[in-house]
Enzyme design. Structure first.
Site, PDB file in Angstrom:
ATOM      1  CB  CYS A  48      74.184  72.884  45.869  1.00 26.64           C
ATOM      2  SG  CYS A  48      73.930  71.893  47.371  1.00 26.64           S
ATOM      3  CG  HIS A  85      73.051  68.289  45.165  1.00 22.10           C
ATOM      4  ND1 HIS A  85      73.935  69.348  45.104  1.00 22.10           N
ATOM      5  CD2 HIS A  85      72.430  68.251  43.964  1.00 22.10           C
ATOM      6  CE1 HIS A  85      73.845  69.911  43.899  1.00 22.10           C
ATOM      7  NE2 HIS A  85      72.939  69.263  43.192  1.00 22.10           N
TER       8      HIS A  85
END
Length: 302
Positions: free
Chosen positions: A175, A61
């Site tokens: 993301c 992430h």
């Protein structure tokens, strides 16, 4: 990835296990003369092994951190799913409703503080550039526009083969793509990035040329194609949009089994359905280098 005029209201049916952006705040206006450090943040979503099929995967992430030299305050900015990953990747099949029901939106979240321990212990927290308060404020305006027009999360990248120059049929929108767009915006505003290696995760499906099937109304509406509607529902039937990341990957591997067995995948992208004639190696999760951008303006910073 298509841009939309506005963000639709979320349906109350779509419930998230974890609140989206719980401590989020408005992006502050910085003093023009401020000097702001920009940090690259990255940590694993979940590390696991799945036999020899895919080996050890790096599902990461990404986020970006800022530190104001005038106030000493830190901030984190990231982009992620409003209703967790499973809901963005698989639809709900609701009783009495023909069309698969999608709880899929992604958005930016901005909050004060950088959780140093989280990013440092498992991943990356590294200074990538320095910008002025003016550039930060211009970036904030861009974030607002990007956020209002790029609303749907897209898990998959779809391309013709694993070859570096292969045709990309569909690009993911998640993301890391937001972080890359942010870096590019800062570079265009004049930020000069350090020369360091930066890697990102992509989940790639391999397919022959996709076949356009139609939208929700044309397939599932009163004049729709009943056979096709049944095939799409059947394809998604084993996959419940579970809440936990672990269960999401269990579902993901169920999908892979089906895809390899039947060489087919139904993709919902920008509110339209596509048929993907899948081909070997079907799916790969890769962690590869994407260089930091080079801007188009006179330089400022490091």
């Amino acid at each position: 990835h298509r841009r939309f005029d506005y963000r639709p209201k979320t349906d109350p049916y779509c419930q998230a296990r974890y609140t989206f952006c719980p401590t989020g705040s408005a992006i502050p206006v910085m003093k023009e003369e401020d000097v702001i450090e920009v940090y690259r943040l990255q940590a694993p979503v979940w590390e696991f092994k799945y036999g020899d099929l895919l080996g050890h995967l790096k599902i990461m992430h990404d986020a970006v951190g800022f530190k104001s030299s005038l106030t000493g305050k830190n901030y984190t900015m990231e982009w992620y799913e409003l209703f967790q990953l499973g809901n963005c990747t698989f639809p709900h099949l609701r009783p009495g409703v023909d069309a698969p029901f999608w709880c899929n939106q992604g958005a930016a979240c901005f909050y004060e503080g950088i959780d140093d321990a989280h990013w440092k212990a498992n991943g990356t927290l590294v200074l990538v550039t320095t910008i002025s308060g003016t550039m930060f404020n211009e970036m904030a305006q861009w974030v607002k526009h990007d956020n209002e027009t790029g609303i749907y999360y897209e898990t998959w990248t779809v391309q013709a083969s694993p070859d570096k120059k292969a045709t990309v049929w569909f690009d993911s929108y998640e993301c890391s793509k937001f972080i890359l767009r942010t870096y590019q915006k800062l570079a265009d505003l004049g930020a000069v990035f350090k020369k360091i290696q930066t890697n990102y995760t992509s989940i790639i499906l391999f397919s022959g040329e996709p076949v356009y099937l139609g939208n929700e109304t044309s397939i599932f509406g009163p004049q729709g194609n009943k056979t096709l509607a049944a095939a799409i529902r059947d394809f998604y039937s084993p996959f419940k949009p579970h809440q936990s990341v672990r269960e999401f990957f269990v579902d993901l591997f169920k999908i892979i089994d089906r895809v390899i067995l039947n060489h087919q995948f139904y993709l919902f992208y920008n509110l339209e359905y596509w048929f993907l004639p899948m081909k070997s190696p079907y799916l790969k999760i890769i962690y590869e280098e994407v260089p930091l951008p080079v801007g188009s303006k006179a330089s400022f910073g490091v």
